[in-house]
Enzyme design. Sequence first.
Site, PDB file in Angstrom:
ATOM      1  N   TRP A 167       7.415  44.303  69.560  1.00 14.23           N
ATOM      2  CA  TRP A 167       6.275  44.786  70.338  1.00 14.23           C
ATOM      3  C   TRP A 167       4.931  44.338  69.797  1.00 14.23           C
ATOM      4  O   TRP A 167       3.900  44.609  70.400  1.00 14.23           O
ATOM      5  CB  TRP A 167       6.295  46.314  70.405  1.00 14.23           C
ATOM      6  N   LYS A 191      14.729  39.927  76.426  1.00 19.94           N
ATOM      7  CA  LYS A 191      14.642  41.386  76.394  1.00 19.94           C
ATOM      8  C   LYS A 191      13.433  41.783  75.549  1.00 19.94           C
ATOM      9  O   LYS A 191      13.439  41.708  74.330  1.00 19.94           O
ATOM     10  CB  LYS A 191      15.888  42.049  75.808  1.00 19.94           C
ATOM     11  N   SER A 245      12.846  43.563  63.030  1.00 25.42           N
ATOM     12  CA  SER A 245      13.047  44.056  61.672  1.00 25.42           C
ATOM     13  C   SER A 245      14.297  43.445  61.038  1.00 25.42           C
ATOM     14  O   SER A 245      15.240  43.052  61.734  1.00 25.42           O
ATOM     15  CB  SER A 245      13.182  45.577  61.707  1.00 25.42           C
ATOM     16  N   TYR A 255      27.116  41.359  65.578  1.00 28.70           N
ATOM     17  CA  TYR A 255      27.490  41.197  66.993  1.00 28.70           C
ATOM     18  C   TYR A 255      28.107  39.816  67.217  1.00 28.70           C
ATOM     19  O   TYR A 255      29.098  39.666  67.929  1.00 28.70           O
ATOM     20  CB  TYR A 255      26.273  41.315  67.926  1.00 28.70           C
ATOM     21  N   GLU A 267      13.992  35.920  62.943  1.00 24.09           N
ATOM     22  CA  GLU A 267      12.647  35.952  62.346  1.00 24.09           C
ATOM     23  C   GLU A 267      12.371  37.408  62.007  1.00 24.09           C
ATOM     24  O   GLU A 267      12.209  38.228  62.922  1.00 24.09           O
ATOM     25  CB  GLU A 267      11.598  35.443  63.340  1.00 24.09           C
ATOM     26  N   CYS A 302       4.050  40.491  61.109  1.00 15.91           N
ATOM     27  CA  CYS A 302       5.142  40.201  60.177  1.00 15.91           C
ATOM     28  C   CYS A 302       4.639  39.497  58.926  1.00 15.91           C
ATOM     29  O   CYS A 302       5.158  39.705  57.848  1.00 15.91           O
ATOM     30  CB  CYS A 302       6.205  39.365  60.866  1.00 15.91           C
ATOM     31  N   GLU A 401       8.181  47.139  54.110  1.00 15.29           N
ATOM     32  CA  GLU A 401       7.195  46.710  55.106  1.00 15.29           C
ATOM     33  C   GLU A 401       6.607  47.947  55.783  1.00 15.29           C
ATOM     34  O   GLU A 401       7.322  48.717  56.413  1.00 15.29           O
ATOM     35  CB  GLU A 401       7.901  45.829  56.133  1.00 15.29           C
TER      36      GLU A 401
END
Length: 499
Positions: A167, A191, A245, A255, A267, A302, A401
Amino acid sequence: MSNVTRPDFATRATNLSIEGRAFINGDFVGALSERTFHTINPATGKVLAEVAECDVADVNRAVEAARRAFEDGRWRNLSPKDRKWALLRLADLVESNIEELALLESLDTGKPVDDALAVDLPDCIETLRWHAEAIDKLYDQVSPTAGDVVSLIVREPIGVVAAVIPWNFPLVILALKVAPALAAGNSIIVKPAEQTPLTAIRFAALAAEAGIPAGVFNVLPGYGETAGQALGRHMDVDCLTFTGSTEVGRYFLKYAAESNIKRITLELGGKSPVIVMEDVTDLQPVVEQIAKGILFSQGENCSAGSRLLVHEGVKDRLLAAVVEHFKTWRVGNPLVAGTKLGAVIEERHMERILGYIEAGVSEGGRIVLGGKRILQETGGFFIEPTVFDSVDNKMKIAREEIFGPVLSTITFRDTDDAVRIANDSDYGLAASLYTNDLHTAHKVSRAIRAGTVSVNCFSEGDQSVPFGGFKQSGFGGREKSFAAHDQYSQLKTIWIQLR
Ligand code: NAP
Ligand code: MG
């Protein structure tokens, strides 16, 4: 942009019509379940729009459409030049709608609209243009063989790409993935983060207008645990590119392992050091870069320079100047000119940041500026620029972080000490170094384990250089530059025996 022509964003915001449906196979559609969720404005805490809550059924529908579009060649079989022109048209359309998109980005993320206008949108446009322009200038290879063989090494698109994104820079990160993936001839499903789906949806309308064929570009708003996971586990997704994250990045490796071993590129987070050597004489430009490094985008970046590593000989002077300068970064309404820090993304995240500040104090850090929530009366989630002194690199605020406007100051004695502390982190995304000494600049920048080291500035470079992390900051590839094309293509060898 001059102040004379600055639009009245507050008035515009009240007249916006917002699309909240998914974009699948060339059409705006609701979720098959007909469920929706709310996206809120972090600067007011109020609902902005109702958005389609896509889940596994919608993922299946979108992957089918993307696969069909890929297999019939409606996009990948175009000449690279034609794909280039479509992407350039898309960049032009983004540019001609720049104010509306910047406003939407600001409302959805809480970031200052002037930053969205000056940084996010130009970055998105430049990314689209760079990869569009690159694609008809990339040549394949012929390998050295005997005269009776022709051996071609060709680069082909990988197929159906899914992008799961965060976001903090919704359109910037979308473009970092979409531009090279589409340039290379793939179909893609994006997504967006549940907090910030609106600009991706608006972008979809522009992609259609630019002539990107149905099924080639799709947007599925929804939750990570449902829609995100379904994309990660889908047997017919060839590549999943993730930004977010480190914790969620791990899930995608799982997955993939448990489904079709799709290509995964990650990333992830960072805890970037900013090293100030004793030889630096002019502190003011350094202080301005330190502020940009940790305060820009509310620290929700980031590569934020969140650990200030400063030589003991210059620490007191530097910190005093940092504190004075940070006070000039005005926190407030993201739509008002002059606001430098907007709201953080949501209440839960604000509480998380405040929790880190508390942990910093309880572990012995000393707050020299800020530390609190402010502007509560707006209903929004605002945090003061915050500076800690006396931080030890073992403390939680130096290791994890925070993703907020919180700077931790750590003192070092000599160059080896600085490098040791800088590298003592699970992360390795970026680092900055300030020095007047050429030898120190070269030696230290090579000694630091990070994907990008900027010297005498805070920067990720431009589109022409790769971006990505060492250690737990990244995996599987690089964004930006030609390196990004490697993520979305695969090499094929064609070995031809001549008669
Ligand atoms: P996040 O929680 O990891 O979420 C990122 C995306 O993953 C969102 O779309 C999210 O969906 C989805 N997701 C969450 N849980 C999932 C699951 N179990 N399975 C599949 N997908 C899932 O990250 P964030 O809080 O949005 O963003 C902040 C993080 O992004 C920071 O760590 C930051 O460092 C990192 N970041 C890295 C870079 C880089 O280039 N290295 C750039 C920007 C940000 P929901 O929206 O529904 O949660
Ligand atoms: Mg929002």
